[in-house]
Design a protein around this motif. Sequence first.
Motif, PDB file in Angstrom:
ATOM      1  N   LEU A   1       0.944  -1.103  -0.102  1.00 45.99           N
ATOM      2  CA  LEU A   1      -0.037   0.092   0.052  1.00 45.99           C
ATOM      3  C   LEU A   1       0.765   1.134  -0.028  1.00 45.99           C
ATOM      4  O   LEU A   1       1.707   1.443   0.898  1.00 45.99           O
ATOM      5  CB  LEU A   1      -1.005   0.066   1.120  1.00 45.99           C
TER       6      LEU A   1
ATOM      7  N   ASP B   1      -1.297  -1.198  -4.235  1.00 47.30           N
ATOM      8  CA  ASP B   1      -2.429  -0.318  -4.237  1.00 47.30           C
ATOM      9  C   ASP B   1      -2.034   1.071  -3.773  1.00 47.30           C
ATOM     10  O   ASP B   1      -1.151   1.409  -3.070  1.00 47.30           O
ATOM     11  CB  ASP B   1      -3.620  -0.912  -3.311  1.00 47.30           C
TER      12      ASP B   1
ATOM     13  N   TYR C   1      -1.668  -6.835   3.631  1.00 46.24           N
ATOM     14  CA  TYR C   1      -0.841  -6.143   3.393  1.00 46.24           C
ATOM     15  C   TYR C   1       0.511  -6.204   4.204  1.00 46.24           C
ATOM     16  O   TYR C   1       0.319  -6.412   5.554  1.00 46.24           O
ATOM     17  CB  TYR C   1      -0.830  -4.479   3.562  1.00 46.24           C
TER      18      TYR C   1
END
Length: 269
Positions: free
Chosen positions: A112, A139, A176
């Motif tokens: 992330l 992301d 994550y």
Amino acid sequence: MSIAFFDSGIGGLTVLQEAMRRLPGENFLYFADTLHVPYGTKTLNEVKRYVQQSAELIMKEQVDALVVACNTGTSAAIEELRNTYSHIPVIGMEPAVKPAVRRSHEAGRRVLVFATSLTLSLTKYHDLVDRVDDHKVVDSMPLPELVQYCEQLMFDPQEIEAYFRGKLAGINLDSYGTIVLGCTHFPYYKNILHHLLPPHIELIDGTGGTVDRLCDMLDLPKVPRAAESSVNTSSQTSVPPITFMCSDGNPAYLDKMAQALKYLQSLHA
């Protein structure tokens, strides 16, 4: 040797601090574009213009190298700066997506990226992700408010944790393994994030790699990065000379930069 660091505000002090620790024999200039902070909510053309104007002021100080300690400023204007000031090294920054992706492969989790809205919208960022993210694990999340909090020296753990909880609501953090701090303002909040996030999540940023590149370009010896060394910035017996400058010439902001640097040093005490 005189090395200049540039950011829209106090974010680039996170890079300066690492350079101070690893290059204690050099002189440092830090310039904040206080007339236009924050950059992350501006247009690309605006940021290009602001960076070029700031560089012109910095170059009057006869510096030997320029570090654009700002991911947004780098994405917007680094090539133009290198073309204009080809007589000195001009070092930029980019979100540490490549090492994050490598670690994600090892951990089997996603990545992330926290950054400003403008950084995440630019072709330079998308090209970086496309180049290294073969398994589509990256992301992105814009955190524009965090720059403003930092500029206000808002470091209260309860307030900032509430902000992060709101942003991360609904996200499965178990998926994550790495979060990339893709803005130089964001490392101010590392300790708060470490307290808030699950222990398996690693936080990384581009600070160490940027100083590595600076050392390479100036042919200076590489002192180990902070994470690899038992020596703190706060424990050093000598502090390299620093000149603070800002585009609006506000003495109060010069004091703010000194306060912010002191706060950063306290995080490593």
